[in-house]
Design an enzyme around this catalytic site. Structure first.
Site, PDB file in Angstrom:
ATOM      1  N   ASP A 368       0.891  -1.146   0.000  1.00 45.96           N
ATOM      2  CA  ASP A 368       0.000   0.000   0.000  1.00 45.96           C
ATOM      3  C   ASP A 368       0.942   1.211   0.000  1.00 45.96           C
ATOM      4  OD1 ASP A 368      -2.607   1.213   0.361  1.00 45.96           O
ATOM      5  OD2 ASP A 368      -1.738   1.927   2.231  1.00 45.96           O
ATOM      6  N   LYS A 369       0.620   2.251  -0.751  1.00 43.97           N
ATOM      7  CA  LYS A 369       1.598   3.336  -0.854  1.00 43.97           C
ATOM      8  C   LYS A 369       1.682   4.204   0.403  1.00 43.97           C
ATOM      9  CE  LYS A 369       1.007   7.434  -2.927  1.00 43.97           C
ATOM     10  NZ  LYS A 369       1.583   8.558  -2.168  1.00 43.97           N
ATOM     11  N   THR A 370       0.559   4.824   0.746  1.00 47.03           N
ATOM     12  CA  THR A 370       0.616   5.862   1.770  1.00 47.03           C
ATOM     13  C   THR A 370       0.920   5.289   3.139  1.00 47.03           C
ATOM     14  OG1 THR A 370      -0.993   7.050   0.481  1.00 47.03           O
ATOM     15  CG2 THR A 370      -0.611   7.844   2.710  1.00 47.03           C
ATOM     16  N   THR A 516      -2.602   2.245  -4.550  1.00 43.85           N
ATOM     17  CA  THR A 516      -2.812   3.555  -3.942  1.00 43.85           C
ATOM     18  C   THR A 516      -4.140   4.163  -4.369  1.00 43.85           C
ATOM     19  OG1 THR A 516      -1.929   5.791  -3.706  1.00 43.85           O
ATOM     20  CG2 THR A 516      -1.491   4.686  -5.792  1.00 43.85           C
ATOM     21  N   GLY A 517      -4.678   4.980  -3.512  1.00 42.76           N
ATOM     22  CA  GLY A 517      -5.896   5.718  -3.857  1.00 42.76           C
ATOM     23  C   GLY A 517      -5.542   6.980  -4.624  1.00 42.76           C
ATOM     24  N   LYS A 544      -9.389  -2.668  -2.740  1.00 45.73           N
ATOM     25  CA  LYS A 544      -8.021  -3.177  -2.564  1.00 45.73           C
ATOM     26  C   LYS A 544      -7.982  -4.700  -2.608  1.00 45.73           C
ATOM     27  CE  LYS A 544      -6.064   0.788  -0.212  1.00 45.73           C
ATOM     28  NZ  LYS A 544      -5.517   1.354   1.023  1.00 45.73           N
ATOM     29  N   ASP A 563      -1.295  -1.005   6.319  1.00 45.34           N
ATOM     30  CA  ASP A 563      -1.250  -0.541   7.711  1.00 45.34           C
ATOM     31  C   ASP A 563      -2.263  -1.243   8.615  1.00 45.34           C
ATOM     32  OD1 ASP A 563      -3.600   0.546   6.943  1.00 45.34           O
ATOM     33  OD2 ASP A 563      -2.950   2.626   7.049  1.00 45.34           O
ATOM     34  N   ASP A 567      -6.594  -1.408   5.274  1.00 47.16           N
ATOM     35  CA  ASP A 567      -6.187  -2.455   4.337  1.00 47.16           C
ATOM     36  C   ASP A 567      -6.635  -3.832   4.810  1.00 47.16           C
ATOM     37  OD1 ASP A 567      -4.897  -0.499   2.876  1.00 47.16           O
ATOM     38  OD2 ASP A 567      -3.049  -0.707   4.014  1.00 47.16           O
TER      39      ASP A 567
END
Length: 674
Positions: A368-370, A516-517, A544, A563, A567
């Protein structure tokens, strides 16, 4: 409502499992009393074995002395009965419970071997045929007891990691009460208590700093090597070491709820939970049991039919003894216990053993990016300056320090890191929707969004700035006395560890994906920057899990790293769900593996440790079973004509040696660095 009750059900189910796990482990391995029991039985049996040896004909013949007493055989039978029933009790008990569960294994083999030897010997005393096996029986039981003693001890040694963790916990705390400091035991701390932690002391329990500033070393708990700065509002973990300053801490969690207690509970559960490889070991033990039984019967029939009935029995018993897969019982649990403690020390907590074992097969990892690959907060990534860079920062920070805006804060932080201090500002004001204005050293400074450029009729001709905008970064401009002085590009900054994480995974032949969103441009620029194989952009939280499914359907074994909060569905869907940056929140239900630190490069560590753990298990199973493949035919007397015969007691010694080899081989896991 549905949602709620579903969750509740899941939770109670989890609880039930947990208590069952504890009960089960209690029945099976209350290790310390277990160990003492084997030791006591061994000592008493050993003492009784001495007269048995002295009065055995075979031994007397070997050593060329003769000693007879009245009722010699009956006395031998009596002594042997005590050894058989007292020393052999754990094995006989095990035999009964294995047969009840219809899972014949190690205990069944040992139990059968000693029972056959005992019953045959008893018959020979009463009916005077054949020869008795008293000394073989006695030495066999002794060796078995010592073998089990070693096994129980090494398993205990491996779960010592838990006790090490328990030892980390401090025992006393300085409680602040009505302005006085009182020493109290940590177990008496309550939520909301205020404690004082002096330099060099351990923090007594989980809490929040309310006063003071210091560096705290959390390496024992999270594997984070460098000390972490703690100031007002920071969270601290019980058991970590305060290094330089005084801290006043408000206690948030005590007892069972603290981070360390949670970790201990998880490590316990992981060590007790069944693993796939353990099933393999149990199957192997079962196969060995049947093999040994058949080999024993065939051996017995062969030697009886060729006219050696006494020798036949001795061979058959030796076959059974040798086939006892002692080492097999140890092959997996030891490795499990050791690997769990290694990972816990590295800030990797395993909630599900099976998932951890699957980690070795992962060939795709989705991040997951953020907050996982990036820091999850806005920061300055690029500075474009048409004047002296220091001057640009000086003007910018002096104006922005007065603003609460997120962009302003990022600019101020950047300038401070560069060592630029703000100057006094006159006439500061915010321009709604556009930015901020102030007079610094007599110069009029405007900072703001592209809209501010129109105000001054400035045309953008710099491709560099255009490129930054196309990457989805936010660009703010600094205008000094009507001239464009420079610009700052801001975005969610990539963590330094992310580069290493992607590189390591790709070196291991794992494909790396990003979810990512965020908008397409942002996703693309981060992916290129990190060298990620592919990305999914503009993914809504509930989609996701679908992306994880997508890769699974393409035949990938997928690890998902996120996180753990938004997720959760994706973590559950993946083959291995990894929650990152859990910090002190260990109770993430959706993850199989929890990374305490916020370091994505720990993912390759998991895969490495998983691979190593698995290969150690397989090596051990080969040691344990392979030794039988060689030893059983020898025990059956296949080389009898060449003068090579294994005595039952020698068989038992060989068997114990294979156990020691497995124990030592398992310990080598500790040596290879993670």
């Amino acid at each position: 409502m549905m949602e709620k009750s579903g969750h509740h059900h899941h939770h109670s189910h989890h609880k039930k499992n947990h208590t069952h796990g504890i009960k089960h482990s209690h029945e099976k391995h209350d290790h310390s009393s277990h160990i003492e029991d084997f030791k006591r039985r061994f000592k008493i049996s050993l003492v009784l074995t001495i007269p048995v040896l002295i009065f055995s004909e075979t031994i007397q013949n070997w050593f060329g002395f003769s000693l007879t007493i009245p009722f010699q055989k009956e006395i031998l039978l009596l002594l042997s009965s005590v050894i058989y029933f007292y020393g052999g009790y754990p094995f006989l008990k095990g035999l009964i419970s294995e047969i009840k569960e219809r899972q014949p294994g190690m205990m069944t083999l040992i139990g059968t071997a000693i029972s056959v030897a005992f019953i045959y010997s008893a018959f020979s005393v009463f009916f005077g045929f054949g020869k008795e096996f008293f000394w073989e029986l006695a030495t066999l039981i002794d060796v078995m007891l010592i073998g089990h003693y070693i096994e129980a001890k090494s398993v205990l040694g491996a779960s010592k990691a838990l006790e090490e963790l328990v030892k980390i916990m401090p025992t006393t705390a300085h409680l602040l009460k009505n302005g006085e400091i009182v020493e109290i035991p940590v177990r008496d701390l309550k939520q909301g208590d205020i404690v004082l932690v002096k330099p060099g002391e351990k923090i007594p329990s989980d809490g929040t700093v309310i006063e003071g500033e210091s560096y705290v070393n959390e390496s024992l708990l999270t594997g984070e090597s460098k000390p972490i700065l703690k100031r007002k509002g920071s969270n601290v973990i019980g058991g970590s070491i305060n290094q330089v300053g005084m801290l006043k801490v408000k206690i948030e969690k005590t007892g069972e709820d603290t981070y360390l207690s949670q970790v201990i509970k998880l490590v316990k559960e992981a060590q007790e939970s069944k693993s796939k490889t353990q099933d393999l070991a149990n199957k192997t033990a079962g196969i060995l049991f049947y093999t040994a039984m058949i080999a024993g019967v065939v051996t017995y029939l062969y030697w009886t039919l060729t006219g050696y009935p006494d020798f036949a029995l001795e061979r058959a018993v030796t076959v059974l003894v040798i086939a006892c897969p002692h080492a097999l019982g140890l092959a997996v649990p030891l490795v499990v216990a050791i690997s769990t403690s290694i990972t816990a020390k590295n800030g990797i907590l395993i909630r599900d053993r099976r998932a951890f074992e699957q980690a070795k097969d992962l060939n795709a990892v989705i991040f997951d990016k953020t907050g996982t690959l990036t820091e999850g907060k806005f920061g300055v990534t690029d500075v474009i300056s048409y004047v002296d860079k220091n001057d640009l920062l000086k003007y910018a920070v002096s104006v922005e320090i007065n603003s609460e805006h997120i962009i302003a804060k990022a600019v101020v932080e950047y300038a401070k890191n560069e060592g630029v201090e703000p100057l006094d500002v006159k006439d500061y004001k915010t321009i709604p929707g556009k930015g901020a204005f102030g007079i610094v050293e007599g110069k009029e400074v405007f900072i703001g969004s592209p809209g501010i450029l129109h105000k001054f009729g400035i045309k953008l001709s710099d491709d560099k700035i255009r490129k930054l905008q196309s990457e989805g970064k936010t660009v703010v401009f600094v205008i000094v006395n009507g001239e464009l002085a420079g610009a700052f590009a801001l975005s969610d900054r990539i963590k330094p560890e992310s580069y290493k994480a992607v590189k390591q995974l790709k070196e291991m032949g794992v494909k790396v994906f990003m979810l990512t969103g965020d908008a397409e441009e942002v996703a693309r620029s981060v992916s290129q920057e990190l060298g990620i194989d592919d990305y999914f952009a503009e993914v809504l939280p509930h989609e996701k899990a679908q992306k994880v499914e997508l890769l699974k359907n393409q035949g990938y074994k997928v690890g998902m790293v996120g996180d753990g909060i938004n997720d959760a569905p994706a973590l559950v869907t993946a083959d291995v769900g990894i929650a990152i940056g859990a910090g002190t929140d260990v109770a993430i239900e959706s993850a199989d593996i929890i990374l305490v630190k916020n370091d994505p490069s720990d993912v390759s560590k998991i895969i490495k440790i998983s691979k190593r753990t698995y290969s150690k298990m397989v090596q051990n199973l080969w040691w344990a079973a392979g030794y039988n493949i060689v030893a059983i035919p020898l025990a059956a007397g296949i080389l009898y004509n060449f003068g090579i015969v294994i005595q039952p007691a020698v068989g038992a010694v060989l068997m114990s040696i294979s156990t020691v080899v497995v124990a030592l081989n398992s310990q080598t896991l500790r040596l290879s660095d993670v």
